[in-house]
Scaffold this active site. Structure first.
Site, PDB file in Angstrom:
ATOM      1  N   ARG A 139       0.836  -1.199   0.000  1.00  0.00           N
ATOM      2  CA  ARG A 139       0.000   0.000   0.000  1.00  0.00           C
ATOM      3  C   ARG A 139       0.871   1.249   0.000  1.00  0.00           C
ATOM      4  O   ARG A 139       0.616   2.205  -0.740  1.00  0.00           O
ATOM      5  CB  ARG A 139      -0.929  -0.006   1.222  1.00  0.00           C
ATOM      6  CG  ARG A 139      -2.093  -0.985   1.101  1.00  0.00           C
ATOM      7  CD  ARG A 139      -2.699  -1.303   2.462  1.00  0.00           C
ATOM      8  NE  ARG A 139      -3.954  -2.049   2.377  1.00  0.00           N
ATOM      9  CZ  ARG A 139      -4.044  -3.346   2.155  1.00  0.00           C
ATOM     10  NH1 ARG A 139      -2.951  -4.059   1.972  1.00  0.00           N
ATOM     11  NH2 ARG A 139      -5.222  -3.941   2.109  1.00  0.00           N
ATOM     12  N   SER A 163     -13.224  -8.553   5.707  1.00  0.00           N
ATOM     13  CA  SER A 163     -11.848  -8.125   5.999  1.00  0.00           C
ATOM     14  C   SER A 163     -11.735  -6.609   6.106  1.00  0.00           C
ATOM     15  O   SER A 163     -10.790  -6.002   5.619  1.00  0.00           O
ATOM     16  CB  SER A 163     -10.881  -8.659   4.930  1.00  0.00           C
ATOM     17  OG  SER A 163     -10.944 -10.052   4.834  1.00  0.00           O
ATOM     18  N   ASP A 180      -7.186 -14.506   6.770  1.00  0.00           N
ATOM     19  CA  ASP A 180      -5.901 -15.092   6.406  1.00  0.00           C
ATOM     20  C   ASP A 180      -5.391 -16.056   7.469  1.00  0.00           C
ATOM     21  O   ASP A 180      -4.495 -16.871   7.198  1.00  0.00           O
ATOM     22  CB  ASP A 180      -4.852 -13.991   6.184  1.00  0.00           C
ATOM     23  CG  ASP A 180      -4.947 -13.370   4.802  1.00  0.00           C
ATOM     24  OD1 ASP A 180      -5.660 -13.924   3.945  1.00  0.00           O
ATOM     25  OD2 ASP A 180      -4.306 -12.324   4.572  1.00  0.00           O
ATOM     26  N   ARG A 230      -8.823 -22.349   0.516  1.00  0.00           N
ATOM     27  CA  ARG A 230      -8.346 -22.427   1.896  1.00  0.00           C
ATOM     28  C   ARG A 230      -9.324 -23.102   2.844  1.00  0.00           C
ATOM     29  O   ARG A 230      -9.049 -23.196   4.033  1.00  0.00           O
ATOM     30  CB  ARG A 230      -7.972 -21.028   2.409  1.00  0.00           C
ATOM     31  CG  ARG A 230      -6.639 -20.542   1.877  1.00  0.00           C
ATOM     32  CD  ARG A 230      -6.120 -19.345   2.610  1.00  0.00           C
ATOM     33  NE  ARG A 230      -4.868 -18.887   2.007  1.00  0.00           N
ATOM     34  CZ  ARG A 230      -4.432 -17.638   2.043  1.00  0.00           C
ATOM     35  NH1 ARG A 230      -5.145 -16.719   2.686  1.00  0.00           N
ATOM     36  NH2 ARG A 230      -3.304 -17.314   1.464  1.00  0.00           N
ATOM     37  N   LYS A 285       6.969 -16.168  -0.674  1.00  0.00           N
ATOM     38  CA  LYS A 285       5.971 -15.140  -0.993  1.00  0.00           C
ATOM     39  C   LYS A 285       5.924 -14.067   0.090  1.00  0.00           C
ATOM     40  O   LYS A 285       5.712 -12.894  -0.205  1.00  0.00           O
ATOM     41  CB  LYS A 285       4.602 -15.803  -1.155  1.00  0.00           C
ATOM     42  CG  LYS A 285       3.463 -14.849  -1.471  1.00  0.00           C
ATOM     43  CD  LYS A 285       2.177 -15.632  -1.674  1.00  0.00           C
ATOM     44  CE  LYS A 285       0.982 -14.714  -1.856  1.00  0.00           C
ATOM     45  NZ  LYS A 285       1.057 -13.912  -3.072  1.00  0.00           N
TER      46      LYS A 285
END
Length: 437
Positions: free
Chosen positions: A33, A205, A322, A353, A420
């Site tokens: 961001r 979220s 997450d 997930r 990652k």
């Protein structure tokens, strides 16, 4: 990265309670961001604490190709990015932007591309091509950008040409991915008349959207409002600044969960009670399960006595989704059932997930059921060793690693997927169990 299923990782069993002090990487969510805000500011910004890993590297590479250089330097183990912002001016295409496996990078860069003349081809690795992006592409089209799918609408590859000219109001669903909302918010200060975004469903979220607002305000953006079904951002531009990225709360969940799974005490340095990140609430979840938590200005500590068993909980994780894999792994060690709700949308993350997570834990003998909106994990007496696939998903890999502390014979395929977000994760996990004298 495509992954190598022939490579496996084993984790050293904990022979007693863990006692560790851990430093986790800076937040990749915040860093990406901040990189977009700095790129759109006019002048030099400094971002202290660039997250390591593929997501941030992909973002830096894409900005460089768009004519926004990021000079990265390292000092005392911390990366700093000096960003030469262009005030929204992007190089004319054709330019190809490879976002690799990075979901945040692909969505943020797609929106950023709508500010330039184009054409810009945004693409990524095959698993990223499968992830849906339709609401973002629809919204950019409504803002006046030209959106040309390479294969299927709403997926990568996509070619974007701008500049986006603004719209009275646009509408997208709020329950698919907060990254779509964030992507539009980040470019809104440079869109004529800003952004008026209606949400046709509840926002999932939301803490991540609040992070977006906070980072934008640090770079001088003004008049940002987040309501239940409406987000507005004024046309204001960005100002260059020096920005410090805090430790990643999602990454912190793994060492903190290690204390819950094994017993003992783990301290995460630098992540305190004033964290911007909603995922910092995970320590409170562990507290509900029977751990002792101490959170101060500059650290978080999770403790559990080995003679004090974990118990299951019923929890809506829509705002900390997450961390579903982390909690599911902890729940396999509890003495009563755990019900995770509100997270049906995570089927379309780096992996499914819910389904993929359950399928792999079943290999160990875990009693786990996939529901429409989440999971139920029931206690089992003993888990057995098995080889677990990671499905190109760093969060599955890191969560499975925790079970290696207490389950003999567990192997994790494609362990390099952790690059990652935390390239040195396996070394950090190996250092948590105490060494025998």
């Amino acid at each position: 990265m495509t992954g190598d299923s022939s490579t496996v990782q084993t984790v050293r069993l904990a022979e007693g309670p863990v006692i560790a002090e851990v430093t986790v990487p800076p937040s990749k969510s915040i860093a990406n961001r901040a990189l977009i805000c700095a790129a759109l500011a006019g002048g030099e910004s400094e971002i202290v604490g660039l997250a390591p890993g593929d997501d941030t590297n992909a973002m830096v590479d894409c900005l460089d190709r768009l004519g926004i250089p990021v000079d990265v330097s390292d000092e005392d183990g911390l990366s700093t990015g000096s960003v030469t912002g262009t005030g929204g001016a992007l190089l004319r295409g054709p330019i190809t932007l490879d976002t690799r496996l990075a979901g945040t990078t692909s969505r943020f860069v797609t929106a950023l591309a709508a500010l330039g003349p184009g054409p810009y081809l945004i693409d990524g690795a095959e698993p990223l091509r499968a992830r849906p992006m339709g609401p973002l592409h629809d919204s950019l089209h409504a803002l006046g950008a030209r959106v040309e799918p390479g294969e299927d609408w709403g997926h990568l590859p996509v070619t974007i040409s701008g500049p986006a000219g603004g719209a009275d109001a646009i509408v997208m669903p709020g329950d698919v991915s907060s990254q779509y909302v964030t992507a539009l918010m980040l470019i809104a200060p440079l869109i004529r008349d800003g952004l008026s975004l209606g949400l046709s469903t509840d926002l999932v979220s939301r803490p991540y959207v609040e992070i977006t607002k906070s980072v934008m305000e640090s770079f001088g953006a003004t008049d940002i409002h987040i309501a239940h079904r409406h987000v507005t951002v004024a046309e204001s531009g960005y100002e260059p600044t020096r920005y410090q990225v805090e430790p990643d709360a999602s990454s912190a969940s793994y060492p903190l969960a290690a204390a819950a799974v094994v017993g003992g005490a783990v301290t995460v340095k630098g992540l305190g009670e004033s964290s911007l990140q909603g995922d910092a609430a995970f320590s409170g979840v562990l507290e509900q399960m029977g751990c002792i938590v101490t959170s101060g200005p500059t650290s978080t500590v999770v403790m559990r006595r080995r003679d004090s068993p974990l118990h299951g909980i019923d929890i809506d994780m829509a705002h900390i989704s997450d961390l579903v894999p982390t909690l599911a792994v902890v729940a396999t060690q509890a003495t009563t059932p755990t019900r995770i709700r509100g997270v049906g949308f995570i089927r379309e993350k780096e992996s499914d997930r819910l389904g993929d997570l359950a399928a792999e834990l079943h290999k160990l003998g875990a009693d786990i059921t996939v529901e429409d909106d989440g999971l139920t994990i029931n206690p089992t007496d003993v888990l057995r060793g098995a080889r677990l696939d990671t499905h190109h998903d760093h969060r599955l890999a890191m969560s499975f690693g925790l079970l290696g502390l207490v389950v003999s014979g567990l192997e994790i395929a494609d362990p390099e997927v952790v690059t990652k977000s935390w390239p040195t994760y396996w070394d950090a996990l190996d250092a948590i169990p105490a060494r025998r004298a």
